[in-house]
Structure formats: C-alpha cells, structure tokens
Design an enzyme around this catalytic site. Structure first.
Site, PDB file in Angstrom:
ATOM      1  N   ARG A   1       0.855  -1.193   0.000  1.00 38.86           N
ATOM      2  CA  ARG A   1       0.000   0.000   0.000  1.00 38.86           C
ATOM      3  C   ARG A   1       0.896   1.251   0.000  1.00 38.86           C
ATOM      4  O   ARG A   1       1.016   1.968   0.993  1.00 38.86           O
ATOM      5  CB  ARG A   1      -0.919  -0.020   1.220  1.00 38.86           C
ATOM      6  CG  ARG A   1      -2.051   0.995   1.158  1.00 38.86           C
ATOM      7  CD  ARG A   1      -3.074   0.702   2.232  1.00 38.86           C
ATOM      8  NE  ARG A   1      -2.450   0.565   3.550  1.00 38.86           N
ATOM      9  CZ  ARG A   1      -3.096   0.159   4.642  1.00 38.86           C
ATOM     10  NH1 ARG A   1      -4.361  -0.176   4.557  1.00 38.86           N
ATOM     11  NH2 ARG A   1      -2.461   0.062   5.795  1.00 38.86           N
TER      12      ARG A   1
ATOM     13  N   LYS B   1       6.310 -18.312   9.557  1.00 38.67           N
ATOM     14  CA  LYS B   1       5.724 -18.544  10.867  1.00 38.67           C
ATOM     15  C   LYS B   1       5.291 -17.215  11.469  1.00 38.67           C
ATOM     16  O   LYS B   1       5.793 -16.165  11.059  1.00 38.67           O
ATOM     17  CB  LYS B   1       6.739 -19.256  11.777  1.00 38.67           C
ATOM     18  CG  LYS B   1       7.825 -18.344  12.360  1.00 38.67           C
ATOM     19  CD  LYS B   1       8.638 -19.089  13.397  1.00 38.67           C
ATOM     20  CE  LYS B   1       9.628 -18.166  14.054  1.00 38.67           C
ATOM     21  NZ  LYS B   1       9.042 -17.187  14.964  1.00 38.67           N
TER      22      LYS B   1
ATOM     23  N   LYS C   1      19.516 -23.292   7.683  1.00 41.11           N
ATOM     24  CA  LYS C   1      20.881 -23.033   8.130  1.00 41.11           C
ATOM     25  C   LYS C   1      21.779 -24.225   7.803  1.00 41.11           C
ATOM     26  O   LYS C   1      21.391 -25.377   7.943  1.00 41.11           O
ATOM     27  CB  LYS C   1      20.906 -22.726   9.632  1.00 41.11           C
ATOM     28  CG  LYS C   1      20.283 -21.382   9.979  1.00 41.11           C
ATOM     29  CD  LYS C   1      20.385 -21.093  11.457  1.00 41.11           C
ATOM     30  CE  LYS C   1      19.797 -19.730  11.789  1.00 41.11           C
ATOM     31  NZ  LYS C   1      20.577 -18.620  11.216  1.00 41.11           N
TER      32      LYS C   1
ATOM     33  N   ASP D   1       6.666 -18.772  19.918  1.00 36.07           N
ATOM     34  CA  ASP D   1       7.523 -18.086  18.950  1.00 36.07           C
ATOM     35  C   ASP D   1       8.655 -18.965  18.454  1.00 36.07           C
ATOM     36  O   ASP D   1       9.030 -18.890  17.282  1.00 36.07           O
ATOM     37  CB  ASP D   1       8.090 -16.817  19.594  1.00 36.07           C
ATOM     38  CG  ASP D   1       8.789 -15.917  18.589  1.00 36.07           C
ATOM     39  OD1 ASP D   1       8.302 -15.805  17.457  1.00 36.07           O
ATOM     40  OD2 ASP D   1       9.833 -15.334  18.941  1.00 36.07           O
TER      41      ASP D   1
ATOM     42  N   HIS E   1      11.026 -23.912  15.605  1.00 39.50           N
ATOM     43  CA  HIS E   1      12.467 -24.129  15.472  1.00 39.50           C
ATOM     44  C   HIS E   1      12.962 -25.316  16.299  1.00 39.50           C
ATOM     45  O   HIS E   1      13.642 -26.212  15.795  1.00 39.50           O
ATOM     46  CB  HIS E   1      13.236 -22.878  15.913  1.00 39.50           C
ATOM     47  CG  HIS E   1      12.919 -21.652  15.123  1.00 39.50           C
ATOM     48  ND1 HIS E   1      12.489 -21.683  13.822  1.00 39.50           N
ATOM     49  CD2 HIS E   1      12.989 -20.342  15.447  1.00 39.50           C
ATOM     50  CE1 HIS E   1      12.301 -20.453  13.394  1.00 39.50           C
ATOM     51  NE2 HIS E   1      12.589 -19.615  14.359  1.00 39.50           N
TER      52      HIS E   1
END
Length: 515
Positions: A66, A173, A207, A260, A265
């Site tokens: 936007r 995520k 990684k 989180d 992970h």
C-alpha cells in the site's frame, strides 16, 4: 562373458547433487515489501542467488504494498536493502540484469483493481521476461491476512496452474497460535493451493549447520551405533538470545517464547536429532521420519515440575544496562507473556525410550547461541582412583547452529605428567576454518528450494498440527496457573533464566549447559 560396467560422467548426471541447482524460468511476487523481513532477508537473498548464478536471466520480482510507488521507486528500495544486507559483493552488471525484471503494484489486500493489475503485470512479465507462467507468491505479511490474499489470488486466476506451469505460495511462521488456528490456516491455504505448492518457511531449517545434522548422523559410521538410549543420557536443545523484544511488543505480547520458537524451530531440531534414517533425502522420506518422531512424543505427568517459564527484569547485557520486559514500550504491566520457556519431552520408541529431551528458549540471556547438546551416559566402570577423575564430566557432542557454526566433542583425556589425572578436553570442528566457501544465508537456500519446487526442509501441515498437539497442553497448563494468580518467574537480564528452570533440571539430577 561379463558386461562391462557403464561409466556415467558425473558432470552429465542430472542427479549429481554436487552440481549447482539453477532455477528455471520463474518470478516471485513479494507481499509486504516494506517490512523488516523483506528488506533484511528476502530481497538480499534474491540478489545473492542472482550473484551466484542460481537464478534464470529473466527472473522477475513484483512488489505489492500500500504505497504510491512507481517501478523505479521499488527498485531503489531493493537496491538499498541489497547494498546494506546482502552477503555477496555488489556487482553492477548483476544488479542491472536483475532490476530489469522489477515491477511494483500498489494496493491493499481487499483491492480487486490492484489484483487485476497484478494479474496483468504477471502476464506481461511472462511475455517480456520469459517467466513461463511460473510464479511464487511470498506472503511476508501477518498470518491474519493469509486467507484474504490467497482468496484474492484464486478469484483473479493467479493461483491457477496452466500448461505445465506452476504457482506456489510461501508463508512465514507463526503457523497459527494453537492447534485449532493452525488447522484453520491450513484449510484456508489448502482450498486454493495443493499441499505440494504450499511452502512454510522455518528459516532455521535452511541453516547450513542444521542440514549438517543429517550429514553427521547418516554419512558417518561412528555416531549411529551410540545414538540411542543405551548410550545417551539426555539431549539439551537451546536457543538463547541476548536481545530483548525490541520493537516487537505488538507481536510478542500474547505469543511468548514457547509459541515463537519452541513450537517450530526447536521441535524441528529435535525431530532431526531423533528421527530414524530415511530411505533417501527426498522431501517425502524426510517428512515421514520427522512425523514419526512427533507422533511418538510424550509429555510428563507433572507439568508443574517439568516445565518452566519466566520474564526478564532489568539488568546488564553486553555491558549495557537494559530495561525489563514490563518496561519495554508497548508491554502492559500485567502481561504474563513468557520471555523464557523450558520444557521436558520424551519420545516413546525403541531408540529413545527413557531419554529426556530438554528444550529451552529465552530472551536477554547470557549470550546469543543456538545449539544441540547430546549428553552421553557415564562409563559404567572407571578403573581409576576417584581423585584422578574428579573433574571429569559426561561426554558430550554439541552441534553449534549459531553463531559459531560447527561441532564440538567433549571427552576425557590424561593430563600430561607422571601421575594419572584425567580431565575434560574438547575436539572442535568449525565451518569457517574447514571450508573456503562461506555458508549461504538460510533464505538463499530456502528461496531457491521454493523456485525449484524442492521442499525437503519445509514442514508440511501434518508436522505443524502435530507440533501444536505437543505444545498445547503445556500452554493450557500455564494458562490455568495464570487463572490461579500465578505468573512467570523473574530472571535478571544477562543471566541464564529463572531459578525454576534450574530446579526443573535438578529434580532429574542434571544441570543446564552454560554455553
């Protein structure tokens, strides 16, 4: 008479994994181009791939946001991001060719005219850049908008795959905040894109060191024979950050450390450490073995004794005085969101029965480090005087994921001298000292995998839902504690977490590693 073996030149073998994999004709549409993730990770990774010759000459990048920008304004945004954050050197000829494929479409997610323009822009790129109808839609936006965007893509014919071309969607995520929301998210994506066209990015799986877990385990005969409950005492998986929440209060409050990081992970790292050997390294084979691990995970009965959580208070980090969690801008004084979480898990199968897996993540800890430590049992008999081994601890294999990528093995060795004394020593392998080529950023590997349609490092919806099944009972337990006026423990910034985390380990007769 025997047949003469046929020699296959590896340089001509398309299955030879030593050859660089180069994406075919394609383009990418990037939603959320103004965000930190797009500027710091996605845009630089695209340039680095081009700089390494891994993108097709006609690759195109369409920005959607936007903003009242023209194509050249968007190109300047990408240019600044690349100059600041790219891993490889800036080369004008690479940039010139890449930037010729940049386009920008202004609009918001409810703007039908903007998505019509996006469709026309993609059709034009197919003609002038030769992208062949192959486009990936990268949703670098909050998950609450995923459903709106994919619905617009469907309504405007942008998700339709024609004449052998492909369309893929990439999401970051968090994949929901519990099992129910994860299923809703999976359903909204699955209504528009088939499962093989949905790529969920967990950047930790890109990684180099994480991928090396598979190489270490299955390319070497010395590890697998002892990779089981006969020899392993326990496993510690740690992701420690020395930073606070920064400017992420709006996202972080109500999410917390477990949702989180642990849900994605750390559980993925655990699966790679614990899984059985796959039949090959195709995506489906890896997914089957990881899914078996998640299905075998068990929780202890007493979650009050086998989990811990905390919030950081003011303290010192890196020699600087830092504020506590409740003093961060945007955090309510009554917030019970944890900034540290530690959990104990078991895996109920023949290989790992009886071996606890300890997972922890926290902010404002002693230093920034992510590692997996496989701690072995003590030798059943030591034919030495007790004083000769009083400083000897358990053998440990440590996979360092970041920041000093490598592998460390700790074992006992005799101290030089005339008397017999045994102490711990370490054998260290560091990527930086063993290979001349620097490791690519995780997003380089993952974006290239998206463009190639090669998804071995992307969790599918079954893995996401199973991981929430593991974590949800713990989150529910903590929520019940909060209702009883409980609250997370406190720990001072710069330390290694709350006392309850140490007590959790002490009940099992163990201690946390201090990396």
């Amino acid at each position: 008479m025997t047949d003469t073996p046929t020699y296959v030149n590896p340089l001509r073998d398309p299955e030879d994994r030593r050859l660089p994999r180069i994406a075919g004709p394609c383009g990418m549409v990037l939603f959320g181009v103004t965000g930190d993730l797009a500027r710091k990770k996605v845009m630089p990774a695209i340039y680095d791939l081009a700089n390494r010759g891994l993108l097709p000459p006609g690759f195109s990048l369409v920005g959607f946001a936007r903003r009242d920008w023209a194509d050249q304004d968007f190109a300047q945004i990408v240019h600044d991001a690349v100059k600041t954050h790219s891993r490889t050197e800036f080369r004008e000829e690479v940039w010139r060719q890449l930037s010729e494929g940049f386009r920008f479409v202004p609009g918001d997610f409810s703007d039908d005219m903007a998505f019509d323009q996006l469709r026309r822009t993609i059709e034009e790129l197919d003609l002038v850049r030769g992208t062949g109808g192959n486009h990936a839609f990268y949703l670098s936006i909050p998950p609450k908008f995923f459903g709106d965007v994919v619905q617009q893509l469907e309504e405007h014919g942008l998700s339709e795959q024609r004449d052998g071309s492909w369309r893929r969607v990439v999401v970051e995520k968090p994949f929901g905040h519990d099992l129910e929301s994860a299923r809703e998210l999976n359903d909204s994506l699955g209504r528009v894109f088939p499962p093989a066209s949905v790529f969920r990015i967990d950047h930790y799986l890109g990684k180099e060191t994480v991928q090396n877990i598979l190489a270490m385990r299955f390319a070497n005969a010395m590890f697998e024979p002892i990779w089981n409950s006969n020899y392993v005492d326990h496993v510690q998986i740690t992701m420690a950050e020395d930073i606070g929440i920064g400017g992420r209060a709006g996202y972080y409050d109500g999410i917390g450390a477990a949702r989180d990081v642990i849900q994605n992970h750390l559980l993925q790292l655990m699966a790679l450490i614990a899984m059985e050997e796959p039949t090959d390294f195709r995506a489906e084979s890896l997914r089957i073995e990881k899914q078996k691990v998640f299905e075998s995970v068990t929780l202890p009965r007493r979650l009050d004794l086998t989990t811990a959580r905390g919030q950081y208070t003011a303290g010192w980090s890196g020699g600087v005085k830092v504020a506590g969690f409740h003093d961060e801008e945007g955090i309510p004084q009554r917030s019970k969101t944890e900034t540290f979480a530690a959990i104990t898990l078991g895996i109920d199968n023949r290989r790992w029965a009886g071996v606890p897996f300890y997972l922890r993540h926290g902010k404002r800890l002693g230093r920034r480090v992510t590692e997996v430590a496989v701690v072995f049992k003590r030798a059943p008999h030591l034919p030495f005087h007790a004083s000769a081994t009083e400083e000897l601890t358990q053998n440990t294999l440590v996979v360092r994921v970041q920041p000093d990528e490598g592998l460390t093995i700790r074992f006992g060795s005799k101290v030089p001298g005339t008397h017999l004394e045994i102490r711990d020593v370490t054998m260290d392998f560091a990527y930086g000292g063993s290979f001349t080529e620097s490791s690519p950023e995780a997003y380089e590997r993952l974006i290239l995998d998206v463009l190639l349609g090669d998804p071995p490092l992307f969790p599918r919806h079954q893995e996401v839902e199973l991981s929430w099944k593991i974590l949800d009972p713990i989150l529910d337990h903590w929520a019940r504690q909060d209702q009883r006026s409980g609250k997370p423990d406190r720990y001072q910034a710069g330390t290694w977490g709350p006392p309850s985390a140490d007590a959790m380990m002490a009940r099992d007769g163990r201690t946390w590693r201090r990396p």
